[in-house]
Design a protein around this motif. Structure first.
Motif, PDB file in Angstrom:
ATOM      1  N   ASP A  15       0.811  -1.222   0.000  1.00 18.59           N
ATOM      2  CA  ASP A  15       0.000   0.000   0.000  1.00 18.59           C
ATOM      3  C   ASP A  15       0.846   1.274   0.000  1.00 18.59           C
ATOM      4  O   ASP A  15       0.300   2.376  -0.063  1.00 18.59           O
ATOM      5  N   PRO A  17       2.571   2.977   2.421  1.00 17.60           N
ATOM      6  CA  PRO A  17       2.120   3.947   3.429  1.00 17.60           C
ATOM      7  C   PRO A  17       3.171   5.023   3.710  1.00 17.60           C
ATOM      8  O   PRO A  17       4.372   4.779   3.609  1.00 17.60           O
ATOM      9  N   ILE A  20       3.110   4.481   9.438  1.00 16.74           N
ATOM     10  CA  ILE A  20       2.623   3.238  10.032  1.00 16.74           C
ATOM     11  C   ILE A  20       2.605   3.450  11.542  1.00 16.74           C
ATOM     12  O   ILE A  20       3.611   3.875  12.122  1.00 16.74           O
ATOM     13  N   CYS A  61       9.211   5.564   4.728  1.00 14.25           N
ATOM     14  CA  CYS A  61       7.979   5.876   5.436  1.00 14.25           C
ATOM     15  C   CYS A  61       8.326   6.250   6.875  1.00 14.25           C
ATOM     16  O   CYS A  61       9.478   6.180   7.280  1.00 14.25           O
TER      17      CYS A  61
END
Length: 85
Positions: A15, A17, A20, A61
């Motif tokens: 996905d 991201p 998280i 991320c």
């Protein structure tokens, strides 16, 4: 513990991201009594933090998690940590 989080985090990577957020007890075992918990924290030291930081950088991320920390007087402190790109 790290093997568990490698598997769980790998599941969300498709996905892509930006952030998280890990659950409250992600860096400790909830079934430990106080003595077992202190022993675990002494051995664990910064292993979970280092793993999370490396994972976040490698995957571009941010990762946030509440972490337990063992204080010099053997008390524990819990507080949020954020690592990442």
């Amino acid at each position: 513990m790290i093997a568990h989080w490698k598997k769980e985090l790998a599941a969300v990577l498709p996905d892509k991201p930006d952030l998280i957020v890990l659950p409250e007890t992600c860096d400790c075992f909830t079934r430990h009594n106080q003595e077992e918990s202190h022993a675990y924290l002494k051995v664990r030291r910064s292993q979970i933090r280092d793993f999370i930081a490396k994972f976040a950088l490698e995957n571009k991320c941010y990762l946030t998690y509440p972490a337990n920390r063992l204080l010099p007087d053997w008390d524990r402190q819990r507080g949020p940590r954020m690592r990442g790109a």
